[in-house]
Scaffold this active site. Structure first.
Site, PDB file in Angstrom:
ATOM      1  N   GLY A 223       0.833  -1.199   0.000  1.00  0.00           N
ATOM      2  CA  GLY A 223       0.000   0.000   0.000  1.00  0.00           C
ATOM      3  C   GLY A 223       0.859   1.237   0.000  1.00  0.00           C
ATOM      4  O   GLY A 223       0.536   2.248   0.637  1.00  0.00           O
ATOM      5  N   GLY A 224       1.962   1.185  -0.760  1.00  0.00           N
ATOM      6  CA  GLY A 224       3.000   2.187  -0.663  1.00  0.00           C
ATOM      7  C   GLY A 224       2.869   3.388  -1.581  1.00  0.00           C
ATOM      8  O   GLY A 224       3.845   4.126  -1.751  1.00  0.00           O
TER       9      GLY A 224
ATOM     10  N   ARG B  34      -0.231   5.480  -1.636  1.00  0.00           N
ATOM     11  CA  ARG B  34      -1.323   6.382  -1.256  1.00  0.00           C
ATOM     12  C   ARG B  34      -1.281   6.642   0.238  1.00  0.00           C
ATOM     13  O   ARG B  34      -0.835   5.798   1.011  1.00  0.00           O
ATOM     14  CB  ARG B  34      -2.685   5.778  -1.620  1.00  0.00           C
ATOM     15  CG  ARG B  34      -2.893   5.518  -3.082  1.00  0.00           C
ATOM     16  CD  ARG B  34      -4.193   4.751  -3.322  1.00  0.00           C
ATOM     17  NE  ARG B  34      -5.364   5.501  -2.910  1.00  0.00           N
ATOM     18  CZ  ARG B  34      -6.591   4.973  -2.820  1.00  0.00           C
ATOM     19  NH1 ARG B  34      -6.787   3.691  -3.073  1.00  0.00           N
ATOM     20  NH2 ARG B  34      -7.608   5.730  -2.464  1.00  0.00           N
TER      21      ARG B  34
ATOM     22  N   ASP C 284      -1.353  -8.517  -5.710  1.00  0.00           N
ATOM     23  CA  ASP C 284      -2.461  -8.862  -4.822  1.00  0.00           C
ATOM     24  C   ASP C 284      -1.884  -9.613  -3.633  1.00  0.00           C
ATOM     25  O   ASP C 284      -1.588 -10.805  -3.721  1.00  0.00           O
ATOM     26  CB  ASP C 284      -3.482  -9.722  -5.570  1.00  0.00           C
ATOM     27  CG  ASP C 284      -4.648 -10.136  -4.688  1.00  0.00           C
ATOM     28  OD1 ASP C 284      -4.715  -9.702  -3.516  1.00  0.00           O
ATOM     29  OD2 ASP C 284      -5.502 -10.923  -5.165  1.00  0.00           O
TER      30      ASP C 284
ATOM     31  N   ASN D 196       1.468  -2.083   5.266  1.00  0.00           N
ATOM     32  CA  ASN D 196       0.552  -0.953   5.387  1.00  0.00           C
ATOM     33  C   ASN D 196      -0.768  -1.176   4.644  1.00  0.00           C
ATOM     34  O   ASN D 196      -1.778  -0.566   4.992  1.00  0.00           O
ATOM     35  CB  ASN D 196       1.234   0.309   4.843  1.00  0.00           C
ATOM     36  CG  ASN D 196       0.271   1.468   4.689  1.00  0.00           C
ATOM     37  OD1 ASN D 196      -0.178   2.064   5.663  1.00  0.00           O
ATOM     38  ND2 ASN D 196      -0.074   1.787   3.445  1.00  0.00           N
TER      39      ASN D 196
ATOM     40  N   TYR E 119     -13.194  -5.216   9.854  1.00  0.00           N
ATOM     41  CA  TYR E 119     -11.978  -4.409   9.911  1.00  0.00           C
ATOM     42  C   TYR E 119     -11.356  -4.473  11.313  1.00  0.00           C
ATOM     43  O   TYR E 119     -10.139  -4.650  11.463  1.00  0.00           O
ATOM     44  CB  TYR E 119     -12.318  -2.966   9.540  1.00  0.00           C
ATOM     45  CG  TYR E 119     -11.127  -2.039   9.411  1.00  0.00           C
ATOM     46  CD1 TYR E 119     -10.300  -2.071   8.295  1.00  0.00           C
ATOM     47  CD2 TYR E 119     -10.828  -1.116  10.424  1.00  0.00           C
ATOM     48  CE1 TYR E 119      -9.212  -1.219   8.177  1.00  0.00           C
ATOM     49  CE2 TYR E 119      -9.746  -0.259  10.306  1.00  0.00           C
ATOM     50  CZ  TYR E 119      -8.943  -0.316   9.189  1.00  0.00           C
ATOM     51  OH  TYR E 119      -7.861   0.528   9.071  1.00  0.00           O
TER      52      TYR E 119
ATOM     53  N   ILE F  97      -6.082  10.352  10.510  1.00  0.00           N
ATOM     54  CA  ILE F  97      -4.991  10.938   9.740  1.00  0.00           C
ATOM     55  C   ILE F  97      -5.587  11.631   8.510  1.00  0.00           C
ATOM     56  O   ILE F  97      -6.449  11.064   7.827  1.00  0.00           O
ATOM     57  CB  ILE F  97      -3.974   9.870   9.310  1.00  0.00           C
ATOM     58  CG1 ILE F  97      -3.469   9.096  10.539  1.00  0.00           C
ATOM     59  CG2 ILE F  97      -2.820  10.498   8.554  1.00  0.00           C
ATOM     60  CD1 ILE F  97      -2.766   9.932  11.586  1.00  0.00           C
TER      61      ILE F  97
END
Length: 250
Positions: free
Chosen positions: A17-18, A20, A68, A95, A160, A193
């Site tokens: 996830g690097g 955004r 994925d 992340n 989640y 955040i």
């Protein structure tokens, strides 16, 4: 107050996830510190290319990888290629994560499964192969990005919250497994955040969330990235199995 200056010159870093939000800010922070970064993304190529543009002259040390992470086979293939081309990573930042919010009584099975497969399964897949490589070099840093949702629970986020609570348990258990091998495993738990995830909140909702934060502002992706860099640094060599909250006291 300016960013603390770390030196990661030549250090190989993988960030899921690097491209955004927090992940994108972490990619750029590691690049500024001299690291060689592989930023993994799943499908948003526009955000990936934007990160490459933001890297500017540092882009020669940035690799973009579409992957994925919920697929064991795809992750295995990625690490085979990575090891052949780069050797072992020194730092892994887990992340990447997704949300499929909804009340449990109405939740679709695929919304439960997809969140657990990506958020928790992805951490297992990425860490499993990285740990084997780090053990051989007898050093490494694994940093997992969890959430206060995992420790406090949030209505409408049973999937989640479960995935993030599982990530915390995973972090503490793995820290015990590999600490003697020179590998530390820690987690960062960001609160509200100021990224695209909350950009579309209504004004009343933003004010409600702000009222819960003692510091009375949202955090920045850059502040979270600096916490991640600290845990990856030699200064944090005795921090293991910890969960550092970046919540403004939430």
């Amino acid at each position: 107050m300016g960013n603390i200056q770390y030196d990661f010159s030549g250090v190989k870093v993988i960030i899921t996830g690097g491209t955004r939000g927090i992940g994108g800010a972490t990619t750029l922070a590691f690049l500024r510190a001299g690291a060689q970064v592989t930023a993994i993304f799943q499908g948003n190529t526009e955000a990936a290319y934007r990160t490459m543009e933001q890297a500017g002259d540092m882009a020669e040390r940035l690799l973009l990888e579409q992957l994925d992470i919920s697929s064991f086979e795809r992750v295995s293939e990625f690490y085979d290629r990575y090891e052949n081309d780069h050797g072992a990573p020194a730092v892994l930042v887990n992340n990447a994560g997704i949300r499929r919010d909804g009340l449990l009584a109405m939740m679709k099975e695929e919304d439960w499964t997809s969140v657990l497969d990506t958020n928790l399964g992805g951490v297992f897949h990425m860490s499993r192969f990285a740990v084997k490589m780090m053990i051989r070099r007898r050093s490494g840093r694994i940093i997992n990005i969890t959430s206060p949702s995992g420790s406090r629970g949030v209505a409408g986020q049973t999937n989640y919250s479960a995935s993030k609570a599982g990530m915390t348990g995973f972090t503490k258990a793995l820290a015990r497994e590999v600490g003697a091998r020179g590998i530390t495993v820690n987690a960062v738990s960001p609160g509200f955040i100021d990224t695209e995830l909350i950009a579309d909140l209504s004004e009343p909702l933003r004010n409600e969330y702000l009222s819960r934060i003692p510091i009375k502002r949202f955090g920045t992706a850059g502040e979270t990235a600096q916490t991640i860099l600290f845990l990856a640094s030699s200064e944090a060599s005795y921090v293991n199995g910890a969960v550092l909250e970046v919540t403004g006291g939430l």
